[in-house]
Design an enzyme around this catalytic site. Structure first.
Site, PDB file in Angstrom:
ATOM      1  N   CYS A   9       0.857  -1.179   0.000  1.00 26.14           N
ATOM      2  CA  CYS A   9       0.000   0.000   0.000  1.00 26.14           C
ATOM      3  C   CYS A   9       0.899   1.236   0.000  1.00 26.14           C
ATOM      4  O   CYS A   9       2.077   1.141  -0.346  1.00 26.14           O
ATOM      5  CB  CYS A   9      -0.986  -0.005   1.169  1.00 26.14           C
ATOM      6  N   ARG A  15      -3.661  -0.562   5.274  1.00 31.90           N
ATOM      7  CA  ARG A  15      -4.207  -1.654   4.466  1.00 31.90           C
ATOM      8  C   ARG A  15      -3.282  -2.857   4.349  1.00 31.90           C
ATOM      9  O   ARG A  15      -3.701  -3.990   4.610  1.00 31.90           O
ATOM     10  CB  ARG A  15      -4.564  -1.145   3.063  1.00 31.90           C
ATOM     11  N   ASP A 123      -8.471   3.412   0.845  1.00 32.98           N
ATOM     12  CA  ASP A 123      -7.597   3.782   1.956  1.00 32.98           C
ATOM     13  C   ASP A 123      -8.453   4.381   3.067  1.00 32.98           C
ATOM     14  O   ASP A 123      -9.100   5.407   2.875  1.00 32.98           O
ATOM     15  CB  ASP A 123      -6.558   4.801   1.473  1.00 32.98           C
TER      16      ASP A 123
END
Length: 153
Positions: A9, A15, A123
């Site tokens: 990420c 994440r 996100d």
């Protein structure tokens, strides 16, 4: 054969560490011997722990992120990992720019796993706690689909 997967990420505090933790636990339950790790395309959070909001949401679902320490993607990762799965298109673009020779081993996590109609993993960083809880559910869904695809060959 896929033996090592890297989840990627932006900062490696939300994440990708979450998906790494879910995958590690679910792969063990499924008796899949696959090494998993995570990193970020940016270096802002190198050495930092996972975001506290993500730790809280993950812990509520039974996943531990307290040992996580952020790290940045490197060219060496493309030699070590068989599959590098990005959380969103910007991450994927950055990965492919860093290692154009390894494009065939890079993909979007949810897309590669077959989680329709989702392509990108949103996100949660700028959202409220509900977005972190939703991320846990999406990570579980994505990892379940990933396991199915890995088993199917």
């Amino acid at each position: 054969m896929i033996e090592r997967i890297l989840f990627v990420c932006l900062g490696n505090i939300c994440r990708s560490p979450l998906v790494e933790a879910v995958a590690r636990q679910r792969f063990a339950e499924a008796a899949l011997d696959i090494e998993v790790a995570s990193c970020g395309t940016g270096g802002w959070h190198v050495g930092a722990g996972a975001d506290g909001r993500m730790q809280e949401a993950a812990a509520a679902a039974g996943y531990r992120l307290d040992d996580h320490r952020g790290r940045q993607l490197s060219v060496a990762d493309f030699a070590h990992y068989d599959l590098l799965l990005a959380m969103d298109c910007a991450n994927l673009r950055d990965m492919r720019r860093l290692a154009p020779h390894a494009i065939e081993r890079t993909a979007l996590f949810l897309d590669w796993a077959g989680v329709a109609p989702m392509l990108e993993f949103p996100d949660p960083y700028f959202g409220g706690q509900a977005s972190f809880v939703a991320s846990v559910k999406l990570a579980e869904q994505g990892v379940a689909a990933l396991i199915e695809r890995l088993r199917a060959g």
